[in-house]
Design an enzyme around this catalytic site. Structure first.
Site, PDB file in Angstrom:
ATOM      1  N   GLU A  67       0.830  -1.201   0.000  1.00 18.41           N
ATOM      2  CA  GLU A  67       0.000   0.000   0.000  1.00 18.41           C
ATOM      3  C   GLU A  67       0.871   1.260   0.000  1.00 18.41           C
ATOM      4  O   GLU A  67       1.719   1.462   0.879  1.00 18.41           O
ATOM      5  CB  GLU A  67      -0.903  -0.003   1.229  1.00 18.41           C
ATOM      6  CG  GLU A  67      -1.750   1.240   1.404  1.00 18.41           C
ATOM      7  CD  GLU A  67      -2.806   1.399   0.323  1.00 18.41           C
ATOM      8  OE1 GLU A  67      -3.060   2.542  -0.087  1.00 18.41           O
ATOM      9  OE2 GLU A  67      -3.375   0.371  -0.107  1.00 18.41           O
ATOM     10  N   THR A  88      -6.030   0.911  -5.378  1.00 18.14           N
ATOM     11  CA  THR A  88      -5.424  -0.388  -5.077  1.00 18.14           C
ATOM     12  C   THR A  88      -5.990  -1.496  -5.950  1.00 18.14           C
ATOM     13  O   THR A  88      -5.252  -2.365  -6.431  1.00 18.14           O
ATOM     14  CB  THR A  88      -5.631  -0.736  -3.593  1.00 18.14           C
ATOM     15  OG1 THR A  88      -4.973   0.248  -2.796  1.00 18.14           O
ATOM     16  CG2 THR A  88      -5.072  -2.112  -3.255  1.00 18.14           C
ATOM     17  N   HIS A 129      -1.475   2.839   4.676  1.00 17.50           N
ATOM     18  CA  HIS A 129      -2.573   3.517   3.984  1.00 17.50           C
ATOM     19  C   HIS A 129      -2.659   4.968   4.452  1.00 17.50           C
ATOM     20  O   HIS A 129      -2.505   5.266   5.629  1.00 17.50           O
ATOM     21  CB  HIS A 129      -3.895   2.787   4.254  1.00 17.50           C
ATOM     22  CG  HIS A 129      -5.002   3.162   3.324  1.00 17.50           C
ATOM     23  ND1 HIS A 129      -5.639   4.384   3.360  1.00 17.50           N
ATOM     24  CD2 HIS A 129      -5.597   2.468   2.312  1.00 17.50           C
ATOM     25  CE1 HIS A 129      -6.570   4.424   2.431  1.00 17.50           C
ATOM     26  NE2 HIS A 129      -6.555   3.277   1.770  1.00 17.50           N
ATOM     27  N   ASP A 157       1.550  -0.024  -5.002  1.00 23.46           N
ATOM     28  CA  ASP A 157       0.327  -0.017  -5.816  1.00 23.46           C
ATOM     29  C   ASP A 157       0.024   1.331  -6.461  1.00 23.46           C
ATOM     30  O   ASP A 157      -0.423   1.399  -7.592  1.00 23.46           O
ATOM     31  CB  ASP A 157      -0.872  -0.499  -4.992  1.00 23.46           C
ATOM     32  CG  ASP A 157      -1.133   0.336  -3.739  1.00 23.46           C
ATOM     33  OD1 ASP A 157      -0.355   1.268  -3.458  1.00 23.46           O
ATOM     34  OD2 ASP A 157      -2.118   0.037  -3.027  1.00 23.46           O
ATOM     35  N   HIS A 158       0.294   2.427  -5.752  1.00 23.33           N
ATOM     36  CA  HIS A 158      -0.034   3.752  -6.311  1.00 23.33           C
ATOM     37  C   HIS A 158       0.704   4.834  -5.542  1.00 23.33           C
ATOM     38  O   HIS A 158       1.547   4.558  -4.688  1.00 23.33           O
ATOM     39  CB  HIS A 158      -1.548   3.993  -6.287  1.00 23.33           C
ATOM     40  CG  HIS A 158      -2.183   3.806  -4.938  1.00 23.33           C
ATOM     41  ND1 HIS A 158      -1.959   4.654  -3.871  1.00 23.33           N
ATOM     42  CD2 HIS A 158      -3.021   2.850  -4.464  1.00 23.33           C
ATOM     43  CE1 HIS A 158      -2.636   4.246  -2.826  1.00 23.33           C
ATOM     44  NE2 HIS A 158      -3.287   3.145  -3.149  1.00 23.33           N
TER      45      HIS A 158
END
Length: 627
Positions: free
Chosen positions: A265, A307, A422, A481-482
């Protein structure tokens, strides 16, 4: 024989007709409202107290929805309003029952695409009895009461209001109800984007959810042709037929090996090899990068699905759709995927994510991806929490428990999706001792501490793999993921990287690290060819000697002309960067402007990939295509 009639007439004489109508309307309204409340809480989508502030938007939206239904029935049915309302009550009751049973099985409500894809209902159909609870009889308790009222007031209720008056009443209810829904929406958690069907239900109620689902189904599916034209089919066939043939470096070196994919994450590239106040932010990842294959020019390509888009890219080598999330909009499409290919070769395919299985509609979408086992938060012992508001299972515990759950008696493909790091990267307490001055108590400072904690967890994961004698027989893939910080929070990031705050530097920073460990192959290589998440599947397929003709990406060990198409249609290559927001081209090395006319044809060719992928997903192109 005349007694019932006399009694009925006596009661009707005691109650004036307008009051009879009000009693009947309130009875139906109350029954539907109580069933709706029962649904929201028996499914545990909403929590007590019922009248708590967290449920206010749902209650207001639900009441407004019922009023809209009643006013519409009143407008269209006229004299037969009460009878039609009873039919509406029956239909909604059936819907509530179906949703409750489906949620108990799949943890999310039924949607139109799912309803039309009968394969997702087969398993529920055989379990209806076991899914039904004795408490659900509550949903039918108003039926005897309404039948009794019909018997008492057995004469047909004729509403005298003409159409004009009914239209005025409908307009008044519309003017009051719709703004109430908008206010509820704006005060809910949904205003920043919809990530979970259950969150829509929690904030706006089940009636709003179904209305919204129907609206998008009509807009996206019925009003747009889902059949590919001859020209569209030719575009697709030409692309796959004319794909560039790359080399065969590392082809089949990991054939038959296990595959462990760790999607981290918000892990972004700038955190790698970063030292702050004398300490490495990611010492374990840095070590892994030096010992294995590290792709330091690897871009994320997520869009509205965040995600879930990263998961989609990894498993399909298709670009995410330009609007919304594939997991929510096209969960029942046919996809050619890595899990399906490995399953055919005897692998057990699993995904691990210590959160609600309905989040991003994973419980449905994973079936389309060919993932056999979904291990969600219901399957974990929630023994330690770290990050994401203090309610997420710590990555350390998540990794440890996940490895314990993997069946290692045969080849496996397992995807671990982390949670601790997160946004907004808080609630770590003493789990990290990284000194982040001068960014202490900023989002960036919190992020660096969060990633430092996650890095320590990854270090323990690698140690655990070695102790279990899995590391030397498993391809381990670790990537972010990002993005870590949205552009609105990037000021500190520019300072950290010592670059000017402009679009060129922002786009260059949209990298995520990718590390690949290949058993038996000497690593220690950094590969800087421009690449992106769509390229990961064909890279893994090449290593494992899998023919995957429908990948849109390229094997990163063999591609020579690197490029990455971002989902805002910006393009990054080894030579230049195209900023789609400003339609400008820059030299990738120093940011100096270039003549866009010299690169226009190549940029349009690369941009076409995203548009073609969008088309194939919208038209469910692989439904009629055999691998």
């Amino acid at each position: 024989m005349e007694v019932p009639s006399v009694k009925s007439n006596t009661i009707q004489n005691l109650i004036k007709k307008p009051f009879m109508e009000v009693i009947l309307m309130l009875a139906v309204f109350g029954g539907i409202f109580l069933k709706l409340i029962y649904f929201q809480f028996i499914t545990h989508i909403n929590g007590r107290p019922v009248l708590g502030s967290s449920n206010l938007s749902m209650l207001v939206s639900s009441i407004a929805a019922i009023f809209l239904i009643f006013s519409l029935v009143f407008l269209l049915s006229g004299k037969r309003t009460f009878g039609v309302l009873i039919i509406v009550d029956v239909v909604l009751t059936i819907l509530f029952v179906a949703d409750i049973l489906y949620i108990r099985y799949y943890t999310t409500a039924i949607t139109v695409p799912v309803l039309l894809a009968l394969k997702f209902l087969d398993s529920v159909e055989g379990s209806v009895v076991s899914l039904f609870s004795k408490k659900d009889i509550f949903l039918f308790l108003d039926f005897p009461f309404l039948i009794a009222l019909l018997f008492v007031f057995k004469q047909r209720i004729h509403l005298k209001a003409n159409f004009a008056k009914r239209l005025i009443i409908f307009a008044v209810v519309l003017v009051l109800s719709v703004p109430a829904m908008f206010i509820s929406f704006n005060k809910s958690d949904l205003k920043n984007g919809v990530f979970d069907n259950n969150q829509v239900i929690k904030n706006m109620g089940i009636l709003y959810f179904h209305a919204n689902d129907i609206f998008h189904f009509v807009k996206d599916d019925l009003l747009q042709s889902k059949t590919m034209t001859a020209e569209e089919k030719k575009q697709m066939e030409d692309f796959y037929k004319n794909k560039q043939v790359l080399g065969d470096k590392f082809k089949g070196v990991a054939k038959g090996k296990n595959l462990l994919i760790v999607q981290v994450e918000s892990l972004q590239g700038f955190a790698m090899n970063k030292t702050i106040n004398g300490k490495e932010v990611t010492p374990n990842l840095n070590k892994l990068a030096k010992e294995n294959f590290y792709f330091d020019n690897y871009f994320y390509q997520v869009k509205g699905g965040n995600t879930s888009d990263a998961e989609f890219l990894t498993n399909t080598s298709l670009y995410p759709i330009n609007e919304g999330a594939v997991f929510l909009r096209y969960p029942t499409n046919v996809y050619n995927t890595l899990p399906k290919a490995l399953k055919e070769r005897g692998y057990t395919t699993s995904s691990f994510h210590a959160y609600n299985p309905s989040f991003w509609n994973r419980s449905i979408m994973y079936q389309s991806l060919g993932i056999q086992n979904f291990i969600s938060y219901e399957d974990f012992n929630l023994d330690e929490f770290a990050g994401w508001g203090g309610y997420a299972l710590s990555d350390e515990s998540f990794f440890r428990q996940s490895l314990e759950k993997i069946d290692t008696t045969k080849p496996f493909c397992s995807m671990l999706i982390t949670l601790s790091s997160h946004h907004p990267y808080d609630y770590f307490g003493e789990k990290t001792n990284l000194d982040v001055k001068p960014y202490e108590k900023t989002v960036l400072g919190n992020y660096l501490g969060a990633i430092n904690y996650v890095d320590s967890c990854i270090g323990k994961l690698i140690e655990d793999l070695k102790k279990r004698n899995l590391y030397d027989n498993t391809v381990v893939v670790i990537y972010g993921d990002h993005y870590a910080l949205p552009k609105t929070q990037a000021s500190d990031l520019y300072k950290l990287e010592n670059v000017e705050p402009n679009n060129f530097n922002w786009l260059r920073l949209q990298k995520v690290p990718l590390i690949i460990h290949i058993p038996g192959v000497e690593g220690g290589q950094t590969i800087s060819t421009a690449s992106a998440q769509v390229d990961l599947l064909p890279t893994i397929a090449n290593l494992m000697d899998i023919d995957f003709p429908y990948a849109m990406g390229q094997d990163m060990f063999n591609k020579k002309d690197g490029f990455a198409l971002l989902r805002d249609y910006s393009v990054v290559t080894d030579k230049y960067l195209y900023d789609a927001s400003e339609s400008k081209v820059y030299n990738i090395k120093d940011g100096s402007p270039l003549n866009i006319d010299e690169y226009k044809n190549e940029i349009e060719k690369i941009m076409h990939l995203g548009k073609l992928s969008d088309l194939m997903i919208r038209k469910n192109a692989f439904k009629a295509v055999k691998k």
